[in-house]
Design a protein around this motif. Structure first.
Motif, short mmCIF file in Angstrom:
data_model
loop_
_atom_site.label_atom_id
_atom_site.label_comp_id
_atom_site.label_asym_id
_atom_site.label_seq_id
_atom_site.Cartn_x
_atom_site.Cartn_y
_atom_site.Cartn_z
N ARG A 149 -2.39 12.03 4.01
CA ARG A 149 -2.02 11.08 2.97
C ARG A 149 -0.53 10.78 3.08
O ARG A 149 0.28 11.68 3.25
CB ARG A 149 -2.33 11.62 1.57
CG ARG A 149 -3.81 11.75 1.27
CD ARG A 149 -4.05 11.94 -0.21
NE ARG A 149 -3.34 13.10 -0.74
CZ ARG A 149 -3.31 13.42 -2.03
NH1 ARG A 149 -3.92 12.65 -2.92
NH2 ARG A 149 -2.67 14.50 -2.44
N THR A 175 2.72 9.15 1.20
CA THR A 175 3.30 8.74 -0.07
C THR A 175 4.44 7.78 0.18
O THR A 175 5.36 8.08 0.95
CB THR A 175 3.81 9.95 -0.87
OG1 THR A 175 2.74 10.89 -1.06
CG2 THR A 175 4.34 9.53 -2.23
N LYS A 198 0.02 6.54 -3.01
CA LYS A 198 -0.41 7.22 -1.78
C LYS A 198 -1.42 6.38 -1.01
O LYS A 198 -2.27 5.72 -1.59
CB LYS A 198 -1.00 8.59 -2.11
CG LYS A 198 0.00 9.57 -2.73
CD LYS A 198 -0.67 10.87 -3.11
CE LYS A 198 0.36 11.90 -3.57
NZ LYS A 198 1.16 11.42 -4.72
#
Length: 488
Positions: free
Chosen positions: A379, A381, A387
């Motif tokens: 993921r 950010t 995200k």
């Protein structure tokens, strides 16, 4: 540089889209195409030894080294305005078996002519091959008895086309004293790859992106590409390149300047390579998004602040470009090294060694079915805290009946980091030039329905294999590098 035969085959693949098939929802159209390394193309041409075996490391590795075939120069909508799309519909399609380079069919001039163009958020000026012979790709011999031709633009055949004067605010290049009309030349990172000529204006035929499908004609500037060099003469975007950056000459900016739609558009990327494009789309209120940073290249640069790999994470302070013209994600150090180290430490499968020149360095034996594979989730950010969860960051490789998978992230050698199409897969991505921001929402890009094209080139029945879409994670127009594997 790939051999001439490679160029011929990839031209076939792009030309084959004239044999249209279904890939779009209501009011849309689309097409299927095959990559030059695909089995149907090998069989059609009787070629075997000149191509890497599909699914092998050599097959994927070969493609990565000529990613970004065209390179690129990288060294508010009101509620009542209906989004627009191309007159053939909002469907886009990547090369199925290698994926991630999206094309659309666009209509230009009076009478209208059709052009198959690559869609690129990393470029500004749209250009078409124009009034050229040896310096552009005109046709492909599909079989000994049939030839398929590309349309070549010319002011002499369009009653609505005009040259752009040097005094026009859309002329971005200084004119010489001897020049009366606006020239252009764009050079790309790939060796000796360029397009040059002069800037013209003509009608682009669009339609409202809704159930009514109202026709809209817009006069836009674009490059009349008299001379193409490098990959544009072999395989890369032989029928034109459609720039979608934040530049004033890009189509989103031109449409907004004429107050037709917002200076924003969306592209959707589905796992099977079928997509959509919609101009004026601002996305939804609940979409994830991050601000675009000012930059002289006018591309969609954002700030990556944190990376999560499985149960671990680390801070990042990295500018990355959302680029639809790049197939795989490229990350500069130290982010690349931190991501790959944390991924490698959490993978349960045995790692395999690859040749140092291989693009993918983190590969593992696959002991289960792909659907049952468990790998660390990734993921990203972005600035602002939203995200982006990567749907599938790996590709599967087959070598000598052995299956393994590789983390499909490449180390950047040019201090340029890019969110490529493989990380956008599974999302509708909104490129909003007004905020400015990049937004994203999970999407399957809609269902497919049959359609009829407006094209009528000479076709071959051998295109009957163009009925499929594939999930694939690689790119087109690449050179070959040897790969050696060993179990560590």
């Amino acid at each position: 540089m790939a051999s001439t035969s490679y160029g011929y085959v990839v031209l076939l693949l792009i030309i084959c889209v004239w044999r249209w098939q279904s890939c779009e929802g209501v009011n849309g159209v689309g097409f299927d195409i095959h990559h030059r390394f695909s089995d149907p193309v090998k069989s059609m041409f009787g070629v075997t030894n000149e191509f890497p075996e599909k699914g092998t490391m050599e097959y994927y590795d070969a493609m990565v080294h000529r990613d970004r075939f065209h390179g690129r120069r990288l060294a508010g909508q009101t509620d009542h305005k209906t989004p627009l799309t191309f007159s053939a519909g909002n469907a886009t399609l990547s090369i199925p078996e290698l994926g991630f380079l999206y094309y659309a069919n666009v209509s230009i001039g009076t009478p209208a002519s059709w052009y198959l163009v690559a869609l690129d958020t990393g470029s500004g000026l749209f250009w078409l091959p124009c009034d050229c012979s040896s310096n552009c790709v005109r046709s492909y011999e599909f079989s000994p008895t049939e030839t398929i031709e590309f349309n070549i633009y010319s002011l002499s055949t369009s009653s609505t086309g005009t040259r752009l004067s040097c005094s026009s605010p859309l002329c971005e290049r200084s004119c010489l004293p001897s020049e009366s009309y606006c020239p252009y030349r764009v050079e790309y990172l790939s060796a000796n790859t360029s397009s040059s000529g002069y800037v013209v204006q003509d009608l682009l035929h669009l339609t409202t992106d809704n159930a009514n499908s109202q026709a809209i004609d817009v006069k836009i500037p674009f490059g009349c590409g008299v001379i193409q060099t490098g990959h544009f003469l072999e395989a890369g975007a032989p029928n034109g390149l459609f720039g979608l950056s934040m530049d004033v000459v890009s189509l989103p900016s031109v449409l907004a300047s004429q107050e037709l739609v917002a200076n924003s558009f969306s592209m959707c990327f589905s796992p099977d390579g079928i997509g959509r494009i919609s101009f004026g789309d601002k996305g939804s209120q609940n979409q994830s998004q991050t601000p675009v940073l000012q930059n002289r290249l006018m591309v969609y640069t954002v700030k990556l602040t944190n990376v999560s790999v499985g149960l671990d994470s680390f801070a990042a302070n990295l500018n990355v470009i959302f680029d639809t013209g790049t197939s795989f994600t490229l990350l500069a150090d130290p982010v690349y090294s931190l991501l790959t180290e944390k991924f490698n430490s959490q993978v349960k499968n045995r790692r395999v060694g690859v040749h140092p020149d291989s693009a993918f360095q983190f590969c593992y034996l696959m002991t289960s079915k792909p659907d049952d594979l468990v790998v660390p989730a990734i993921r990203l950010t972005m600035r602002g805290g939203d995200k982006l969860s990567v749907v599938q960051p790996w590709i599967m490789i087959v070598e000598d009946d052995t299956r393994f998978y590789c983390l499909a992230v490449i180390k950047s050698d040019h201090d340029i980091s890019i969110i490529g199409e493989n990380f956008m897969t599974g999302y509708r991505v909104v490129f909003d030039n007004e905020k400015p921001a990049v937004g994203w929402t999970p999407s399957d890009c809609g269902e497919s329905v049959p359609f009829s094209p407006n094209l009528s080139p000479r076709r071959s029945s051998a295109t009957s294999f163009l009925h499929r879409g594939y999930l694939a994670f690689a790119i087109i127009l690449v050179q070959f590098f040897s790969v050696q594997l060993m179990v560590l």
